[in-house]
Scaffold this motif. Sequence first.
Motif, PDB file in Angstrom:
ATOM      1  N   THR A  15       0.853  -1.178   0.000  1.00  0.00           N
ATOM      2  CA  THR A  15       0.000   0.000   0.000  1.00  0.00           C
ATOM      3  C   THR A  15       0.894   1.234   0.000  1.00  0.00           C
ATOM      4  O   THR A  15       1.982   1.225   0.601  1.00  0.00           O
ATOM      5  CB  THR A  15      -0.942   0.017   1.218  1.00  0.00           C
ATOM      6  OG1 THR A  15      -1.781   1.176   1.138  1.00  0.00           O
ATOM      7  CG2 THR A  15      -0.176   0.033   2.528  1.00  0.00           C
TER       8      THR A  15
ATOM      9  N   SER B 105      -5.034  -1.564  -1.068  1.00  0.00           N
ATOM     10  CA  SER B 105      -3.822  -2.159  -1.617  1.00  0.00           C
ATOM     11  C   SER B 105      -3.484  -1.512  -2.960  1.00  0.00           C
ATOM     12  O   SER B 105      -4.268  -0.741  -3.520  1.00  0.00           O
ATOM     13  CB  SER B 105      -3.999  -3.664  -1.790  1.00  0.00           C
ATOM     14  OG  SER B 105      -4.867  -3.931  -2.879  1.00  0.00           O
ATOM     15  N   ASP B 106      -2.311  -1.845  -3.499  1.00  0.00           N
ATOM     16  CA  ASP B 106      -1.840  -1.288  -4.767  1.00  0.00           C
ATOM     17  C   ASP B 106      -2.265  -2.133  -5.965  1.00  0.00           C
ATOM     18  O   ASP B 106      -1.895  -1.835  -7.096  1.00  0.00           O
ATOM     19  CB  ASP B 106      -0.308  -1.182  -4.727  1.00  0.00           C
ATOM     20  CG  ASP B 106       0.180   0.135  -5.316  1.00  0.00           C
ATOM     21  OD1 ASP B 106      -0.641   1.051  -5.462  1.00  0.00           O
ATOM     22  OD2 ASP B 106       1.383   0.232  -5.625  1.00  0.00           O
TER      23      ASP B 106
ATOM     24  N   ASN C 198      -7.657  -1.481  -6.375  1.00  0.00           N
ATOM     25  CA  ASN C 198      -7.353  -1.177  -4.970  1.00  0.00           C
ATOM     26  C   ASN C 198      -8.225  -1.946  -3.975  1.00  0.00           C
ATOM     27  O   ASN C 198      -8.857  -1.360  -3.095  1.00  0.00           O
ATOM     28  CB  ASN C 198      -7.487   0.325  -4.711  1.00  0.00           C
ATOM     29  CG  ASN C 198      -6.595   1.142  -5.612  1.00  0.00           C
ATOM     30  OD1 ASN C 198      -7.077   1.918  -6.429  1.00  0.00           O
ATOM     31  ND2 ASN C 198      -5.282   0.964  -5.497  1.00  0.00           N
TER      32      ASN C 198
END
Length: 661
Positions: free
Chosen positions: A93, A108-109, A113
């Motif tokens: 993240t 999250s990336d 997301n």
Amino acid sequence: MFAKAALLMVLLCAASAATAADLADRLRDDSELSQSTAKSLRRLMPVRFYSLLESNAIANSTLSLRSCTIFVPTNEAFQRYKSKTAHVLYHITTAAYSQQNLPNTISSDMDGNPPLYITKNSNGDIFVNNARIIPSLTVETNSGGKRQVMHIIDEVLEPLTAKSGDSDPISNPDALKFLQQAEQLNLDNFNVRTYRNQVTLAKKESVFKSPGTHTFLLPVDEGFKLSARSSLVDAKVIDGHMIPNTVIFTAAAQHDDPKTSAAFEDLLKVTVSFFKQKNGKMYVKSNTIVGDSKHREGVVLAEIVKANIPVRNGVVHLIHRPLMIIDTTVTQFLQKNFGCNSFKFMNENSENGALRKFYEVIMDNGGAVLDDINNLSEVTILAPSNEAWNSSKINNLLADRKKLRQILNMHIIKDRLNVEKIRQKNANLIAQVPTVNNNTFLYFNVRGEGSDAVITVEGGGVNATVIQADVAQTNGYVHIIDHVLGVPYTTVLGKLESDPMMSDTYKMGEFSHFNDQLNNTQRLFTYFVPRDKGWQKTELDYPSAHKKLFMPDFSYHSKSILERHLAIADRVYTMKDLVQYSQESGSVILPTFRDSLKIRVEEENGHLHDEYASHEWTGYVITWNHKKINVYRPDVECTNGIIHVIDYPILEEKDVVVSGG
């Protein structure tokens, strides 16, 4: 390339590294690592995660240019990970969070997301989804305004993904979209079509698209094999499958901690809790505390067949059958849910059925016990867990079919007996309940209230604890217990110490040191033990003397009285033995510790055990010195003897006349 690997090495293993310099530079400067430290680094380094990171341009860019938090699974976590693909961006993240300031939800990336959920268990351990953060291995750096944090976790994070080749990719769905598009998702071939149809019919889609963080329990199609079951899934049942405003992943779930479901109102109250069997299987249970005409009170168990599926508004667990619905008999419950496991996904692991051994023992005995259960219109079963059968004494018993049948019958009650009814019986005394085994009673005791209540049951000399109560069926209840009744596993002393009905006799024997001998397995004892209410009666008859009997200063008198109650011989004397000897000789003389005990034992029609039973019981009565003493619980077997619980001590007034000195 070297810098990225160096970064991970320091983050993973050099927990004591300084935080002023960039991690990669730090490692370059740290060339004097000792040989032992280097070996440790190689051993702990998650090579697979390194390779994933190195092959992902976005992850590389994030680590080089931005502040971030990265959750790195250990090597052992990767070894346990069954999926072919690990999603590295789901572990990153783009904000730096130390353990102390981790928020409840992190984006999250990964594409879309999808969120990561941060929870704590009762021990204070921190979890990201289902992975525990190992606190001692967290590392933080801050260089040039670029703050980076790495947390080492014990499990690979697994996002919800679509099946490969799907033309319409699903990105970060909520629970409703999950339900609607489940066939396109990687769910290990489980389907939820039947439950989805019922949600649509009941117009309950809003439950699944509720914003926030919730726990959703979705029954799979195999749980609707009974043709009429799906029609019982109404709006209230659907509410009972949701825990609002709480995200529960299985690793962080507190065992048997009831949570309020969405079906919790004035006229219907349903809680949901998680628990784990010793074999590792996770279960969830609903408990309808207050029911109505359509929703019966009681517990329904369901195995979690696929756990910890993160969605945008919480977490989903797939379960093997719907909660709240009580539509099987006790026999069907044993056969389908935990015996032969008729469901496809459970057949492969039927050795893990929670009551598998109980069912097997019944069938190995010919199956007649199951027929008897099936013929009862109302029945309660005390079912020993799988672990309860792991005893050499029980293994030796299995070959004796007649004795085993008696043991099995001791676990069957001709009545619908839930915890509330046991509590009512237990209000003024230890509840006694007849079994289908002739003249055999079980003795229940309830300690504590609510979720803290502990229920014990004694039968045939064995004290068992109810580890799962009130599993409701259409014709009764199943209570799972931790020992097999009727197969003693403790000595006379152990029984005295653990049985709440005999606590006064135990205490008296302790301070007078009379109990010291009762653990001796080289001797056989027949012990006539006054129950606590019996000693209370002596307080009414001899108030001052009763008080002295429980004072250490008068231990000599206490010990003398107890010696009269204990017969020591090369055999034990059951009540039937004593009745037979009394009929043959008019009385029986037993060798006691100090002298002998002359008594006569008869069977008489009485109501001693009829306080809650619907029939009259033939009870045993001891006559001693022209006094009649009822036997409250005969033949409590122990590993080194037998106990007969009696209603009054074997004593007379002169025994308890003690001088002031």
